[in-house]
Scaffold this active site. Sequence first.
Site, short mmCIF file in Angstrom:
data_model
loop_
_atom_site.label_atom_id
_atom_site.label_comp_id
_atom_site.label_asym_id
_atom_site.label_seq_id
_atom_site.Cartn_x
_atom_site.Cartn_y
_atom_site.Cartn_z
N ARG A 195 -11.14 -9.90 -1.72
CA ARG A 195 -10.01 -9.02 -2.04
C ARG A 195 -9.32 -8.64 -0.74
O ARG A 195 -9.89 -7.97 0.11
CB ARG A 195 -10.50 -7.77 -2.76
CG ARG A 195 -11.18 -8.10 -4.08
CD ARG A 195 -11.36 -6.86 -4.89
NE ARG A 195 -10.07 -6.42 -5.36
CZ ARG A 195 -9.60 -6.67 -6.57
NH1 ARG A 195 -10.31 -7.37 -7.42
NH2 ARG A 195 -8.44 -6.22 -6.94
N TYR A 250 -14.35 -1.55 14.29
CA TYR A 250 -12.92 -1.17 14.26
C TYR A 250 -12.14 -2.07 15.19
O TYR A 250 -12.58 -2.36 16.30
CB TYR A 250 -12.75 0.28 14.74
CG TYR A 250 -12.43 1.25 13.63
CD1 TYR A 250 -11.34 1.04 12.80
CD2 TYR A 250 -13.22 2.39 13.41
CE1 TYR A 250 -11.04 1.92 11.77
CE2 TYR A 250 -12.92 3.28 12.39
CZ TYR A 250 -11.82 3.04 11.58
OH TYR A 250 -11.52 3.91 10.58
N GLU A 269 -8.24 -1.95 15.62
CA GLU A 269 -6.79 -1.70 15.58
C GLU A 269 -6.06 -2.59 16.58
O GLU A 269 -6.49 -2.71 17.73
CB GLU A 269 -6.48 -0.24 15.93
CG GLU A 269 -6.59 0.70 14.76
CD GLU A 269 -7.92 1.39 14.71
OE1 GLU A 269 -8.89 0.83 15.27
OE2 GLU A 269 -7.99 2.49 14.14
N LYS A 310 -6.97 -14.23 -5.91
CA LYS A 310 -6.65 -14.70 -7.27
C LYS A 310 -6.92 -16.22 -7.31
O LYS A 310 -8.06 -16.62 -7.12
CB LYS A 310 -5.22 -14.31 -7.63
CG LYS A 310 -5.05 -12.77 -7.65
CD LYS A 310 -3.67 -12.35 -8.09
CE LYS A 310 -3.56 -10.84 -8.27
NZ LYS A 310 -3.04 -10.13 -7.08
N ASP A 343 6.60 -13.43 -3.44
CA ASP A 343 5.29 -12.84 -3.70
C ASP A 343 4.50 -13.87 -4.52
O ASP A 343 4.70 -14.02 -5.72
CB ASP A 343 5.46 -11.53 -4.48
CG ASP A 343 4.13 -10.85 -4.76
OD1 ASP A 343 3.08 -11.53 -4.68
OD2 ASP A 343 4.13 -9.65 -5.08
N THR A 374 -1.90 -11.94 -2.23
CA THR A 374 -3.28 -11.49 -2.19
C THR A 374 -4.13 -12.74 -1.94
O THR A 374 -3.64 -13.87 -2.06
CB THR A 374 -3.72 -10.83 -3.50
OG1 THR A 374 -3.34 -11.68 -4.59
CG2 THR A 374 -3.07 -9.46 -3.68
N1 DSN Z 1 -3.57 -6.32 -10.61
C1 DSN Z 1 -2.86 -7.53 -10.31
C2 DSN Z 1 -2.78 -8.43 -11.48
O1 DSN Z 1 -3.62 -8.31 -12.36
O2 DSN Z 1 -1.90 -9.27 -11.55
C3 DSN Z 1 -1.51 -7.26 -9.75
O3 DSN Z 1 -1.54 -6.28 -8.78
#
Ligand code: DSN
Length: 422
Positions: free
Chosen positions: A237, A56, A58, A231, A202, A228
Amino acid sequence: MHQPAISHLAAEDPQIAGLIEAEAQRQFEKIRMIASENYVSTAVLEATGTVLTNKYSEGYAGKRYYEGQQFVDQIETLAIERAKELFGVDHANVQPYSGSPANLAVYLAFLKPGDTVMGMALPHGGHLTHGHAVSATGKWFNATHYGVEAETGRVDMNKVREAALEHRPKLLIAGGTAIPRTIDFPAFAEIAQEIGAILLADIAHIAGLIAGGAHPSPAGYADVISTTTHKTLRGPRGAMLMCKEEHAKALDRAVFPGLQGGPHNHTTAGIAVALREASTDAFKAYAHQVVANAQALAAALTERGFDLVSGGTDNHLILADLTPKGIAGKPAAQALDRAGIELNYNTVPFDPRKPFDPSGIRLGTAGLTTRGLTPEQMPQVAQWMDEAIVAAVKDDGAELDRIAGEVSDLLSGYPMPGYASE
Ligand code: DSN
């Protein structure tokens, strides 16, 4: 077999181990084209499966609430420094658990409930957290939206400006989840400046392309960048927030203690490893190859009569309206999955059908590019897609199975990090 091997898990819990092995094989055998997915490196997999999950932490490096941070502080600092360097930003926070909490932290940092926000409409390619009605961001804030033009499938920045001047949002959001075209960050910045709004870029889908120089960067234009990490960026993730120095404190406070507890240190380590990988020349080549593959696939699909939103793509992502093919998105996606081609059904702009049974499919080339496929193979992929859709219309399961066999044969020659065929 899964790599690294999961022999302890197999001995302790064969049921879960068996399912993980089956999933690894499934990922090996399919052309995975869900536009938000990828294959992380074995190094990233190793980093995320370590004793860091026991800890942990924090707070932030040097200012934690629990002891024992001698090594976690160094790991998180490395991740932050790598993010700053890679994206050319003043400040980075690598603690958000995923994209939605990262975006929510931006709302918490800059807005009060009821304030006006403006993002791209979800059915036009935005995201739930850009103020969609069913999301907390749509329930607790006064959300307004812009979209694409029916004729072009592209955003008209003059119309965004008109809408922004009318609604005067405090937060303007650029980016989304189903945008096949280059996002004009300088134009968004100009609008945000004109109305005194915070600009959030974003970049969840295109972060890897930006890191690799295959899409223009919002750095220097956006006040805050959210992404994120899993991707096109090809990390574990998780998510990151990046900003100009003036917003650093507000954002950090919004993430912790505003929204989250302890960061997921095993994920932070995986992010650090992925960011290092993304700074290499090999990754730059990868990012450009992702776009080359998407454009080759878009051209081959168009030749076969697919109706692509905006007529093609500038990035990793393709959105197709299947109406001319005589099938809806959902049955097509299901048939394609049986044929070894994995993607998702998706609404298309101005879709007359419902989100759970829409007209389109969304696909991306980040994963197949990691496997090593090249533009020369995209006509074959388009042919399989076309054949599978024809088979779906005729309810021809045998034909779908034939295609799945051919897909699996092709992919057997392309290694997958995280899996070793026996
Ligand atoms: N689930 C993501 C996507 O497939 O683009 C977005 O949150």
